[in-house]
Design a protein around this motif. Structure first.
Motif, PDB file in Angstrom:
ATOM      1  N   GLU A 106      82.036  16.950  -7.095  1.00 61.27           N
ATOM      2  CA  GLU A 106      81.064  17.151  -6.026  1.00 61.27           C
ATOM      3  C   GLU A 106      80.964  18.623  -5.638  1.00 61.27           C
ATOM      4  O   GLU A 106      79.883  19.124  -5.348  1.00 61.27           O
ATOM      5  CB  GLU A 106      81.475  16.321  -4.808  1.00 61.27           C
ATOM      6  N   ALA A 107      82.098  19.325  -5.613  1.00 58.12           N
ATOM      7  CA  ALA A 107      82.094  20.734  -5.226  1.00 58.12           C
ATOM      8  C   ALA A 107      83.377  21.393  -5.707  1.00 58.12           C
ATOM      9  O   ALA A 107      84.429  20.752  -5.768  1.00 58.12           O
ATOM     10  CB  ALA A 107      81.977  20.876  -3.709  1.00 58.12           C
ATOM     11  N   VAL A 108      83.281  22.670  -6.062  1.00 63.38           N
ATOM     12  CA  VAL A 108      84.447  23.481  -6.429  1.00 63.38           C
ATOM     13  C   VAL A 108      84.397  24.755  -5.600  1.00 63.38           C
ATOM     14  O   VAL A 108      83.363  25.432  -5.562  1.00 63.38           O
ATOM     15  CB  VAL A 108      84.455  23.833  -7.931  1.00 63.38           C
TER      16      VAL A 108
ATOM     17  N   ASP B  19      82.778  15.136 -15.183  1.00 64.74           N
ATOM     18  CA  ASP B  19      83.116  13.714 -15.172  1.00 64.74           C
ATOM     19  C   ASP B  19      84.620  13.519 -15.290  1.00 64.74           C
ATOM     20  O   ASP B  19      85.293  14.216 -16.056  1.00 64.74           O
ATOM     21  CB  ASP B  19      82.411  12.988 -16.326  1.00 64.74           C
ATOM     22  N   TRP B  20      85.130  12.518 -14.550  1.00 61.71           N
ATOM     23  CA  TRP B  20      86.571  12.291 -14.485  1.00 61.71           C
ATOM     24  C   TRP B  20      86.914  10.844 -14.824  1.00 61.71           C
ATOM     25  O   TRP B  20      86.181   9.922 -14.460  1.00 61.71           O
ATOM     26  CB  TRP B  20      87.088  12.653 -13.093  1.00 61.71           C
ATOM     27  N   TYR B  21      88.053  10.692 -15.514  1.00 61.03           N
ATOM     28  CA  TYR B  21      88.476   9.401 -16.036  1.00 61.03           C
ATOM     29  C   TYR B  21      89.921   9.114 -15.629  1.00 61.03           C
ATOM     30  O   TYR B  21      90.719  10.036 -15.424  1.00 61.03           O
ATOM     31  CB  TYR B  21      88.362   9.387 -17.560  1.00 61.03           C
ATOM     32  N   ALA B  22      90.250   7.828 -15.571  1.00 62.58           N
ATOM     33  CA  ALA B  22      91.605   7.422 -15.193  1.00 62.58           C
ATOM     34  C   ALA B  22      92.567   7.466 -16.367  1.00 62.58           C
ATOM     35  O   ALA B  22      93.779   7.387 -16.172  1.00 62.58           O
ATOM     36  CB  ALA B  22      91.583   6.013 -14.603  1.00 62.58           C
ATOM     37  N   ASP B  23      92.050   7.600 -17.591  1.00 56.80           N
ATOM     38  CA  ASP B  23      92.894   7.546 -18.782  1.00 56.80           C
ATOM     39  C   ASP B  23      92.581   8.702 -19.718  1.00 56.80           C
ATOM     40  O   ASP B  23      91.471   9.233 -19.732  1.00 56.80           O
ATOM     41  CB  ASP B  23      92.699   6.218 -19.518  1.00 56.80           C
ATOM     42  N   ALA B  24      93.586   9.083 -20.511  1.00 59.80           N
ATOM     43  CA  ALA B  24      93.443  10.221 -21.417  1.00 59.80           C
ATOM     44  C   ALA B  24      92.382   9.979 -22.486  1.00 59.80           C
ATOM     45  O   ALA B  24      91.771  10.929 -22.991  1.00 59.80           O
ATOM     46  CB  ALA B  24      94.786  10.533 -22.076  1.00 59.80           C
ATOM     47  N   ALA B  25      92.147   8.712 -22.839  1.00 59.23           N
ATOM     48  CA  ALA B  25      91.125   8.386 -23.838  1.00 59.23           C
ATOM     49  C   ALA B  25      89.715   8.455 -23.254  1.00 59.23           C
ATOM     50  O   ALA B  25      88.734   8.322 -23.986  1.00 59.23           O
ATOM     51  CB  ALA B  25      91.378   7.000 -24.415  1.00 59.23           C
TER      52      ALA B  25
ATOM     53  N   ILE C 180      86.175  15.673  -5.577  1.00 56.82           N
ATOM     54  CA  ILE C 180      85.698  14.727  -6.583  1.00 56.82           C
ATOM     55  C   ILE C 180      85.221  13.473  -5.866  1.00 56.82           C
ATOM     56  O   ILE C 180      85.950  12.913  -5.040  1.00 56.82           O
ATOM     57  CB  ILE C 180      86.817  14.350  -7.578  1.00 56.82           C
ATOM     58  N   ARG C 181      84.005  13.034  -6.158  1.00 57.27           N
ATOM     59  CA  ARG C 181      83.486  11.803  -5.550  1.00 57.27           C
ATOM     60  C   ARG C 181      83.770  10.632  -6.480  1.00 57.27           C
ATOM     61  O   ARG C 181      83.327  10.604  -7.624  1.00 57.27           O
ATOM     62  CB  ARG C 181      81.983  11.922  -5.288  1.00 57.27           C
ATOM     63  N   TYR C 182      84.526   9.656  -5.980  1.00 50.72           N
ATOM     64  CA  TYR C 182      84.815   8.460  -6.770  1.00 50.72           C
ATOM     65  C   TYR C 182      83.569   7.582  -6.847  1.00 50.72           C
ATOM     66  O   TYR C 182      82.860   7.394  -5.851  1.00 50.72           O
ATOM     67  CB  TYR C 182      85.952   7.666  -6.140  1.00 50.72           C
ATOM     68  N   THR C 183      83.332   7.020  -8.030  1.00 47.75           N
ATOM     69  CA  THR C 183      82.115   6.233  -8.245  1.00 47.75           C
ATOM     70  C   THR C 183      82.378   4.843  -8.813  1.00 47.75           C
ATOM     71  O   THR C 183      81.444   4.052  -8.930  1.00 47.75           O
ATOM     72  CB  THR C 183      81.177   6.974  -9.220  1.00 47.75           C
ATOM     73  N   ASN C 184      83.618   4.542  -9.165  1.00 46.41           N
ATOM     74  CA  ASN C 184      83.916   3.269  -9.825  1.00 46.41           C
ATOM     75  C   ASN C 184      84.476   2.267  -8.816  1.00 46.41           C
ATOM     76  O   ASN C 184      85.620   2.391  -8.377  1.00 46.41           O
ATOM     77  CB  ASN C 184      84.921   3.497 -10.954  1.00 46.41           C
ATOM     78  N   PRO C 185      83.711   1.232  -8.435  1.00 47.45           N
ATOM     79  CA  PRO C 185      84.184   0.270  -7.438  1.00 47.45           C
ATOM     80  C   PRO C 185      85.248  -0.686  -7.970  1.00 47.45           C
ATOM     81  O   PRO C 185      85.843  -1.430  -7.193  1.00 47.45           O
ATOM     82  CB  PRO C 185      82.905  -0.485  -7.057  1.00 47.45           C
ATOM     83  N   ALA C 186      85.503  -0.668  -9.284  1.00 46.80           N
ATOM     84  CA  ALA C 186      86.541  -1.529  -9.852  1.00 46.80           C
ATOM     85  C   ALA C 186      87.920  -0.892  -9.766  1.00 46.80           C
ATOM     86  O   ALA C 186      88.913  -1.505 -10.146  1.00 46.80           O
ATOM     87  CB  ALA C 186      86.214  -1.853 -11.307  1.00 46.80           C
ATOM     88  N   VAL C 187      87.978   0.348  -9.274  1.00 51.35           N
ATOM     89  CA  VAL C 187      89.238   1.076  -9.133  1.00 51.35           C
ATOM     90  C   VAL C 187      89.511   1.278  -7.649  1.00 51.35           C
ATOM     91  O   VAL C 187      88.588   1.524  -6.869  1.00 51.35           O
ATOM     92  CB  VAL C 187      89.165   2.438  -9.853  1.00 51.35           C
TER      93      VAL C 187
ATOM     94  N   ALA D 249      88.451  12.619  -3.861  1.00 53.02           N
ATOM     95  CA  ALA D 249      89.749  13.211  -4.167  1.00 53.02           C
ATOM     96  C   ALA D 249      89.688  14.700  -3.888  1.00 53.02           C
ATOM     97  O   ALA D 249      88.681  15.357  -4.178  1.00 53.02           O
ATOM     98  CB  ALA D 249      90.120  12.980  -5.627  1.00 53.02           C
ATOM     99  N   LEU D 250      90.766  15.237  -3.322  1.00 50.10           N
ATOM    100  CA  LEU D 250      90.934  16.681  -3.191  1.00 50.10           C
ATOM    101  C   LEU D 250      91.835  17.150  -4.321  1.00 50.10           C
ATOM    102  O   LEU D 250      92.929  16.602  -4.520  1.00 50.10           O
ATOM    103  CB  LEU D 250      91.566  17.033  -1.847  1.00 50.10           C
TER     104      LEU D 250
END
Length: 218
Positions: free
Chosen positions: A85-87, A70-76, A97-104, A58-59
């Protein structure tokens, strides 16, 4: 332009396999441009999804991402979807942001209030070109490009090479994707004025960010 190195996935997928995070009918959720991701420090909007060597990224706006890891799809913060990955801020203003969840799933689309716009490429804008700022929770605002290579100062330092437009940026618009038709132009990094009477937005161009990390919109 030299390509910066990104961390490779822990286990590279076979050549014939679908990329990590590829859309699936069994995916728990989908993250698109214009959607929000959450960290322990707050929330940031995804500008565009991109890919490199079978991994999705993600950009986002760098100033928003800051030191979050660490990044999450939900507020909880129960559905972990990726890591920073880099700023690049100040100087420029974007983060990868490097996505790591293959279920999404991570489609190459922008969420516009429940409908989806497929982004087909990226380009540098020209003065006078119309750009639009679609979002998943607010109205779409459009306007012409007013100037290129604009600089904006923050307490942390100056950001240069920005695009200034007459498309109004509402409160909370930082990180929102900016497009011209189906072409990615930039990521909103700030704005001024009122949407009721006109306003100004500033964009981090997306092409330099993609080139710096060897990413491709999909």
């Amino acid at each position: 332009m030299a390509t910066a190195a990104l961390t490779a996935p822990a286990t590279a997928p076979p050549a014939a396999a679908a990329p990590k995070g590829a859309p699936s009918r069994t995916a728990a959720t989908a993250i698109r441009g214009g959607n929000v991701l959450y960290s322990a420090a707050g929330r940031c909007t995804v500008g565009f999804n991109a890919t490199k060597a079978g991994t999705y990224y993600a950009l986002m706006a760098g100033r928003c991402v800051g030191g979050a890891k660490d990044w999450y799809a939900d507020a909880a913060r129960t559905v972990h979807v990726g890591v920073t990955e880099a700023v690049r801020f100040p100087g420029t203003d974007y983060a990868v942001i490097r996505y790591t969840n293959p279920a999404v799933s991570y489609p190459g689309e922008i969420d516009i209030g429940g409908s989806h716009l497929d982004v087909t490429g990226a380009a540098q804008p020209a003065v006078g070109q119309t750009v639009c700022l679609p979002g998943s929770t607010s109205a779409v605002h459009c306007g012409p490009v007013r100037a290129l290579n604009v600089s904006v100062s923050y307490p942390e330092g100056t950001v240069s090479g920005l695009v200034q437009t007459a498309a109004c940026a509402e409160p909370g618009a930082v990180g929102r994707p900016a497009v011209s038709g189906r072409t990615a132009i930039g990521i909103v990094i700030g704005g001024s004025g009122s949407c009721a009477s006109g306003g100004t937005s500033y964009l981090q161009p997306v092409v330099p960010a993609l080139q710096a990390f060897g990413l491709t919109l999909h």
